[in-house]
Each structure stands twice: as C-alpha cells, then as structure tokens.
Write an enzyme that holds these catalytic residues in place. Structure first.
Site, mmCIF file in Angstrom:
data_model
loop_
_atom_site.group_PDB
_atom_site.id
_atom_site.type_symbol
_atom_site.label_atom_id
_atom_site.label_comp_id
_atom_site.label_asym_id
_atom_site.label_seq_id
_atom_site.Cartn_x
_atom_site.Cartn_y
_atom_site.Cartn_z
ATOM 1 C CD1 TRP A 90 39.138 50.793 38.881
ATOM 2 C CD2 TRP A 90 40.908 49.450 39.029
ATOM 3 N NE1 TRP A 90 38.742 49.668 39.553
ATOM 4 C CE2 TRP A 90 39.810 48.826 39.659
ATOM 5 C CE3 TRP A 90 42.134 48.798 39.005
ATOM 6 C CZ2 TRP A 90 39.912 47.569 40.245
ATOM 7 C CZ3 TRP A 90 42.239 47.553 39.600
ATOM 8 C CH2 TRP A 90 41.125 46.950 40.211
ATOM 9 C CG HIS A 122 36.975 38.310 47.431
ATOM 10 N ND1 HIS A 122 37.790 39.416 47.473
ATOM 11 C CD2 HIS A 122 37.378 37.516 48.461
ATOM 12 C CE1 HIS A 122 38.639 39.301 48.469
ATOM 13 N NE2 HIS A 122 38.410 38.147 49.085
ATOM 14 C CD GLN A 166 27.661 40.111 44.962
ATOM 15 O OE1 GLN A 166 28.087 40.805 44.050
ATOM 16 N NE2 GLN A 166 26.746 39.195 44.771
ATOM 17 C CE1 TYR A 192 29.491 42.085 41.351
ATOM 18 C CE2 TYR A 192 29.809 44.420 41.787
ATOM 19 C CZ TYR A 192 29.318 43.188 42.168
ATOM 20 O OH TYR A 192 28.672 43.049 43.371
ATOM 21 C CG LEU A 221 37.536 36.100 36.165
ATOM 22 C CD1 LEU A 221 36.662 35.521 37.267
ATOM 23 C CD2 LEU A 221 37.695 35.103 35.022
ATOM 24 C CG HIS A 222 39.466 40.369 40.592
ATOM 25 N ND1 HIS A 222 38.166 40.808 40.377
ATOM 26 C CD2 HIS A 222 39.647 40.450 41.943
ATOM 27 C CE1 HIS A 222 37.603 41.123 41.511
ATOM 28 N NE2 HIS A 222 38.475 40.910 42.498
#
Length: 299
Positions: free
Chosen positions: A137, A230, A232, A236, A238-239
C-alpha cells in the site's frame, strides 16, 4: 494509517459484498472496535465519531433534540440527538483481515519495553524481518497507483524526496485536528534504528519542505506543528507525522513519539546515535515482539 498500516490498507466493502449476512459480530465496547465475520471472510471494522466543526454549530444547536439528564444550580447535562446529516460515523474496514490485523485492533494491556542496541539486533530486527505487514500500500502511493488525488505535496527526488498526504484519521474539514504523513521515496529505511548521518539531507528536506507545504496549503505556521516519528512504527518504511500542536493525536505521547528536530540534532552529534541508543516503546500483551522480549528474559 493516524497513523496506521491497517487503516491505510482498508477499503470499504463494495455494494455486492455489503449485502452478505454477518455470521458473528463481537464488539469491544471500550474502544469502538468490532470484529466481524462475513460469510467467507474476516474483517476489522473501525468506528470513529467525526469531529464537531465550527461551521456546523448553528445547525447543531437549532436542529438537535435535547433530553435533560441532570440539573443542579447553574450546571446541567443533556443527551443530544444531532440532526442526521451531522451524526456521521467514520467507518474503516480491513477485509479480508489477517490474524495480525485482528490482534492489532483488539483492546489489550500495554507494557513499556526497554530495548538496547544489542536487543534490537538480536530480538527486534529478526522479528521485524519475519512478521512485518506488507508495504504494498505504501508503494502504491509512491508509484501513484493509489491515493494520488490526496497528495498535498511531492518532492520526487529518489534520495531525499517524499510525498505528503492526509492521514486517514483526519477528515480534512478543519485544521484543528490536522494530521498529515510524509512518506519517503527512499526504500529500505525501516525505522529510527536505521537512521545515520547520511540520512540527514532526507530528514532535513522532509522537515523543511513539509512545513512549507503545510503553510502554503493550510496557512498553518511551523510554530503550530508537531513533527515526529514513531518507534516502534506501525509500518516499517520511513514516514514522518505532521500534526497540529494542541491536537492529541494517537501515538503522540513521549513513550512512542520522537520529534524530528531532536532526531536531526542527535544524528548531527553522533552518526550512530540510533544504532546504539537504548530506546523505550509500548507493546500490547499479545504482540509477538513482546513475547520475544519475554523469552529473552528482558521483561
């Protein structure tokens, strides 16, 4: 998705599916999450009341039905039945839902985990490599195969570029609860633990251009923004989260959120900061990663 992966994966059940009979429905009344069994598929349905907007107050006050519950001197409480058009419930559906999706949205007790750099390498990383959600997604967004019409800003550079778009938690009807996500074009950066000084141009670019884009689009200055990552993360890749200061967005607490400005400064001081630093984060009782920490005697 928020900010969660499952929420972004969710699509509303089309009309041909919505006519299916529900075999079982079990409600978690404390947080509004329901597990629903369709005839041949499991689904997670997330129900959220839409925010009250200032521009609807006149209709709300003039068209609602009030029922008095209690009155004491100058204080009184009522049950208010809003007009139909103001009584919406935002509904997100994950269907078909995997067992991981279902566990993700069940109400569970949480525990604070202490993770050293060595713990990450020996416990967390192997678990992530085996258990993480699909990122398809995310790639759909980056490749314009989905949500292209929702993109607020994009820097297409493959190394330092990103797309900025509203999180599904935000209905985009008022800036008081503004919530946008910047998703990096660069692949392979899973979380804070992967960040090194070589990623500073990417982080600085997201920080500066993200704030500029929000100012231009929503007239909201940087001084009114909370910009953070965040750990965790819920997925996974990067955002970075951009929310309005004062809006208590899910996951903005100190046990999970790391201000991007602090992340940049830490990497400028020590290029291996997040490789060696002990980090703390909450995990829920049935999270598989929590089990791994318990098996290792770390909790």
């Amino acid at each position: 998705m928020s900010e969660t992966a499952a929420k972004r994966e969710a699509n509303w059940v089309e009309s041909e599916n919505s006519s299916r009979k529900v075999k079982r429905a079990k409600a978690d009344e404390d947080n509004g999450h329901f597990k629903i069994m369709f005839a041949d598929k499991e689904a997670v349905v997330i129900l959220e009341k839409t925010p009250i907007r200032e521009d609807t107050l006149a209709d709300l006050f003039s068209g609602s039905v009030l029922k008095l519950e209690m009155k004491n001197d100058i204080y009184s409480t009522y049950r208010l039945q809003a007009p139909h058009h103001l009584n919406e419930i935002k509904t997100t559906v994950v269907c078909p839902a995997t067992e991981k999706h279902i566990k993700k949205y069940q109400r569970q007790e949480s525990f604070l985990v202490e993770e050293t750099g060595e713990d990450y390498e020996s416990i967390t990383l192997p678990y992530i490599q085996q258990q993480s959600f699909s990122l398809q997604w995310v790639y759909n967004i980056l490749e314009k195969n989905a949500e292209a019409d929702r993109i607020v800003f994009e820097d297409p550079d493959p190394k330092v570029g990103f797309v900025l778009l509203p999180d599904f938690k935000w209905d985009q009807k008022q800036v008081d609860d503004l919530y946008l996500i910047a998703i990096a074009h660069c692949r392979g950066i899973r979380s804070l633990r992967d960040l090194k000084s070589e990623h500073l141009p990417l982080l600085q670019n997201i920080f500066e251009k993200g704030k500029e884009a929000i100012m231009q689009r929503y007239n909201l200055p940087a001084s009114k923004l909370r910009v953070y990552l965040h750990y965790q993360p819920s997925y996974y890749h990067l955002h970075v989260h951009f929310t309005k200061l004062g809006y208590e967005a899910p996951g903005c607490g100190v046990e999970r959120a790391h201000l991007l400005a602090d992340v940049i400064q830490n990497l400028q001081s020590d290029f291996q900061y997040y490789k060696t630093r002990t980090l703390y984060f909450p995990l829920r009782a049935e999270d598989g990663l929590l089990s791994k920490f318990k098996e290792s005697g770390k909790l």
